[in-house]
Enzyme design. Structure first.
Site, mmCIF file in Angstrom:
data_model
loop_
_atom_site.group_PDB
_atom_site.id
_atom_site.type_symbol
_atom_site.label_atom_id
_atom_site.label_comp_id
_atom_site.label_asym_id
_atom_site.label_seq_id
_atom_site.Cartn_x
_atom_site.Cartn_y
_atom_site.Cartn_z
ATOM 1 N N LYS A 1 0.179 -3.652 -39.700
ATOM 2 C CA LYS A 1 1.615 -3.350 -39.671
ATOM 3 C C LYS A 1 2.005 -2.196 -38.756
ATOM 4 O O LYS A 1 2.936 -2.321 -37.956
ATOM 5 C CB LYS A 1 2.127 -3.095 -41.085
ATOM 6 C CG LYS A 1 2.290 -4.404 -41.827
ATOM 7 C CD LYS A 1 2.377 -4.205 -43.304
ATOM 8 C CE LYS A 1 1.687 -5.358 -44.013
ATOM 9 N NZ LYS A 1 0.227 -5.429 -43.799
ATOM 10 N N ASN B 1 14.700 16.352 -13.753
ATOM 11 C CA ASN B 1 13.523 15.493 -13.923
ATOM 12 C C ASN B 1 13.883 14.123 -14.478
ATOM 13 O O ASN B 1 14.679 14.029 -15.411
ATOM 14 C CB ASN B 1 12.529 16.174 -14.865
ATOM 15 C CG ASN B 1 11.993 17.472 -14.283
ATOM 16 O OD1 ASN B 1 11.829 17.587 -13.060
ATOM 17 N ND2 ASN B 1 11.744 18.449 -15.132
ATOM 18 N N SER C 1 14.308 21.788 -16.146
ATOM 19 C CA SER C 1 13.080 22.532 -16.397
ATOM 20 C C SER C 1 13.466 23.879 -16.981
ATOM 21 O O SER C 1 14.487 24.459 -16.600
ATOM 22 C CB SER C 1 12.345 22.724 -15.074
ATOM 23 O OG SER C 1 11.492 23.855 -15.163
ATOM 24 N N GLU D 1 9.976 8.335 -16.808
ATOM 25 C CA GLU D 1 8.612 8.852 -17.004
ATOM 26 C C GLU D 1 8.098 8.515 -18.398
ATOM 27 O O GLU D 1 6.947 8.130 -18.586
ATOM 28 C CB GLU D 1 8.586 10.375 -16.834
ATOM 29 C CG GLU D 1 8.734 10.844 -15.407
ATOM 30 C CD GLU D 1 8.796 12.366 -15.353
ATOM 31 O OE1 GLU D 1 7.737 13.000 -15.306
ATOM 32 O OE2 GLU D 1 9.908 12.919 -15.383
ATOM 33 N N TYR E 1 -8.053 -13.921 -46.412
ATOM 34 C CA TYR E 1 -7.442 -12.591 -46.343
ATOM 35 C C TYR E 1 -8.486 -11.499 -46.580
ATOM 36 O O TYR E 1 -9.364 -11.634 -47.429
ATOM 37 C CB TYR E 1 -6.329 -12.451 -47.399
ATOM 38 C CG TYR E 1 -5.741 -11.049 -47.411
ATOM 39 C CD1 TYR E 1 -4.700 -10.699 -46.559
ATOM 40 C CD2 TYR E 1 -6.285 -10.055 -48.228
ATOM 41 C CE1 TYR E 1 -4.202 -9.406 -46.547
ATOM 42 C CE2 TYR E 1 -5.785 -8.755 -48.216
ATOM 43 C CZ TYR E 1 -4.748 -8.443 -47.367
ATOM 44 O OH TYR E 1 -4.265 -7.170 -47.346
ATOM 45 N N LYS F 1 15.428 22.060 -10.913
ATOM 46 C CA LYS F 1 14.847 20.758 -11.259
ATOM 47 C C LYS F 1 15.797 19.838 -12.017
ATOM 48 O O LYS F 1 16.542 20.261 -12.874
ATOM 49 C CB LYS F 1 13.585 20.956 -12.123
ATOM 50 C CG LYS F 1 12.419 21.583 -11.417
ATOM 51 C CD LYS F 1 11.856 20.728 -10.281
ATOM 52 C CE LYS F 1 11.118 19.512 -10.780
ATOM 53 N NZ LYS F 1 9.797 19.836 -11.323
ATOM 54 N N HIS G 1 0.835 -1.220 0.000
ATOM 55 C CA HIS G 1 0.000 0.000 0.000
ATOM 56 C C HIS G 1 0.869 1.270 0.000
ATOM 57 O O HIS G 1 0.442 2.318 0.475
ATOM 58 C CB HIS G 1 -0.955 0.026 1.202
ATOM 59 C CG HIS G 1 -1.694 -1.249 1.415
ATOM 60 N ND1 HIS G 1 -2.936 -1.504 0.871
ATOM 61 C CD2 HIS G 1 -1.344 -2.381 2.083
ATOM 62 C CE1 HIS G 1 -3.328 -2.726 1.215
ATOM 63 N NE2 HIS G 1 -2.377 -3.283 1.945
HETATM 64 N N1 ARG Z 1 -0.500 -4.450 -48.742
HETATM 65 C C1 ARG Z 1 -1.263 -5.628 -48.469
HETATM 66 C C2 ARG Z 1 -1.305 -5.893 -46.955
HETATM 67 O O1 ARG Z 1 -0.538 -5.312 -46.293
HETATM 68 C C3 ARG Z 1 -0.659 -6.804 -49.175
HETATM 69 C C4 ARG Z 1 -1.625 -7.896 -49.461
HETATM 70 C C5 ARG Z 1 -2.632 -7.423 -50.437
HETATM 71 N N2 ARG Z 1 -3.456 -8.468 -50.935
HETATM 72 C C6 ARG Z 1 -4.573 -8.226 -51.572
HETATM 73 N N3 ARG Z 1 -5.242 -9.243 -51.977
HETATM 74 N N4 ARG Z 1 -4.999 -7.008 -51.771
HETATM 75 O O2 ARG Z 1 -2.090 -6.668 -46.461
#
Ligand code: ARG
Length: 474
Positions: free
Chosen positions: A339, A299, A291, A304, A331, A297, A170
């Site tokens: 990504k 920091n 600061s 952080e 897909y 200061k 605590h």
């Molecule tokens: N740029 C696409 C991705 O990142 C690649 C795959 C695309 N495939 C498709 N059937 N459009 O997923």
């Protein structure tokens, strides 16, 4: 990279697209930009080439490409890799993504043979392969950085095995521990992170190549061979799952979120300890900033910021879980959104580990301050209760007696160890001269002498074990 000019007219000719055959109208310029991923997926360019080289080699081995065609393709791809590394590659948003940019460039450079590379393959298995190759390499760097941090942490823990500090529950002083013991608690969290990372790596390291668009291909491909050429443990199983599975990315983000959670906890403690209220440690100047208005200061910006970066990594985990939720097989273009969160989670994890691995060995413990803080707050009260139990008193009664003694000591403005024997004996006649041994901080810590306990010799043994465990990593 957004472009808010949002052009409305179509700019490119459908024939310029690698898939332009069935189109009679050029893509809307905004749609082109909206659907493109090249601005971020070009990070996987070298992995894309690596995957293409393996695919082309396999195609030549099974007789789909001639040896001569394979060599021309391989040479062309290697030159393109150089172009990319030298920053000379002409990336084009019209070509949508990293895959089509490289393929188009190959044909530009080597002519019609370049058009044969995509035989028996789709961007769907290609992109899944690229992400896995990219992530595998990142996992290995992150694993190495985690190990560097843990080595430094264990070394510091060994040096500080006898350094007494207050242990908290605590955030109130609870019982004395040692600084080394506290650092080993961080190390235990990081060991679990390392195990999770390596477990995740097993599922990353499978080859989806050959699943093609979703159903596999009619060419006599050898999936085992491409898996082997790319250093994957084995091909993935079902082709529909292979092109749509992003579990491995989610697992990685879960690892990263938990890692950052641990680092945020350690950061929080560093921030507290570096404050003048605690004053337990000195963070070297190179990890701090000043600061612009308050000249006094210093920091603790680095911890952080690590604490703060936990938010984005947690966000990436939720983003990927939500991205995959309810997606029908196989897909879908949605997957292009995998990504940026994945890349950022990996970058952030690596940066935060680096910050910690550099910072931890440079921490200076202010031992006197830790010791005097441990002496405050009646941190040996439990030891007094345990002492009374050893004298034959039931624990609940001992708890009551110690509670009364603490209350008396508060009135007197003294610690338990500063009360006289007579004063202590008011609460129990079982208390003898030997009580003062258990009331010292050193005695209290040394008494926790079992696996995982705070006793300095246990901390040292745990450090040896931790070092052996780290040394066993490949
Ligand atoms: N740029 C696409 C991705 O990142 C690649 C795959 C695309 N495939 C498709 N059937 N459009 O997923």
């Amino acid at each position: 990279m957004s472009n808010d000019k949002a052009p409305t007219e179509s700019t490119s000719n459908p024939a310029a697209k690698l898939w332009g055959g069935r189109f009679s109208e050029a893509t809307d310029a905004f749609v082109e930009r909206f659907t493109a991923s090249v601005n971020f997926d070009q990070r996987m360019a070298l992995e894309d080439i690596q995957g293409s080289l393996a695919h082309a080699q396999m195609l030549s081995e099974v007789g789909v490409l001639s040896t001569d065609e394979y060599h021309r393709i391989a040479d062309g791809l290697k030159e393109i890799a150089e172009e990319i590394q030298n920053g000379e590659f002409p990336w084009s948003v019209q070509l949508e993504d990293v895959h089509m940019n490289i393929e188009a460039r190959l044909t530009q450079r080597i002519g019609a043979t370049g058009k044969k590379l995509h035989t028996g393959r789709s961007r769907n298995d290609q992109v899944a392969t690229d992400i896995r190759l990219w992530l595998r390499a990142r996992i290995d760097r992150i694993g190495a950085e985690l190990t560097r941090l843990q080595s430094g942490l264990v070394q510091l823990a060994e040096r500080e095995a006898d350094t007494i500090m207050p242990g908290f529950t605590h955030l109130q002083s609870a019982q004395p521990v040692t600084f080394g013991h506290h650092l080993l608690a961080w190390n235990a969290m990081l060991t679990r992170d390392y195990e999770r990372l390596m477990d995740c790596r097993k599922r990353v390291n499978r080859s989806p190549l050959g699943a093609a668009a979703l159903a596999g291909t009619s060419y006599p491909i050898d999936r085992e061979r491409t898996a082997e050429l790319l250093g994957f443990d084995a091909p993935t199983e079902n082709s529909l799952d292979s092109v749509s599975d992003r579990d491995f990315a989610i697992e990685f983000c879960a690892f990263a979120a938990l890692l950052l959670t641990h680092l945020s906890r350690a950061s929080e403690e560093l921030v507290l300890w570096a404050s003048s209220q605690f004053d337990f440690i000195d963070l070297p100047d190179r990890f701090c900033t000043g600061s612009s208005i308050m000249p006094q200061k210093k920091n603790p910006d680095v911890p952080e910021l690590v604490r703060g970066k936990t938010g984005r990594v947690n966000g990436h985990l939720i983003a990927l879980l939500t991205l995959m939720k309810s997606q029908p097989l196989a897909y879908n273009k949605d997957n292009q959104e995998d990504k940026e969160p994945l890349f950022d989670a990996a970058d952030t994890a690596l940066d935060c580990l680096r910050a910690f691995a550099d910072m931890v060995p440079a921490l200076k413990a202010k031992k006197d301050n830790m010791l005097s803080a441990a002496a405050k707050g009646f941190s040996t009260a439990t030891d007094l209760a345990d002492y009374l139990v050893r004298k034959g008193i039931a624990f609940r009664d001992a708890h009551e007696i110690v509670g009364q003694s603490v209350s008396f000591a508060i009135e007197q403005d003294k610690d338990l160890s500063e009360l006289s024997l007579e004063q202590l004996q008011q609460f129990s006649s079982e208390i003898g001269e030997d009580v003062f041994e258990v009331l010292t901080l050193e005695g209290s810590v040394a008494a926790r002498d079992h696996i995982g306990g705070a006793a300095p010799n246990q901390v040292r043994a745990a450090c040896i074990q931790a070092r052996e465990q780290i040394a066993q990593r490949a």
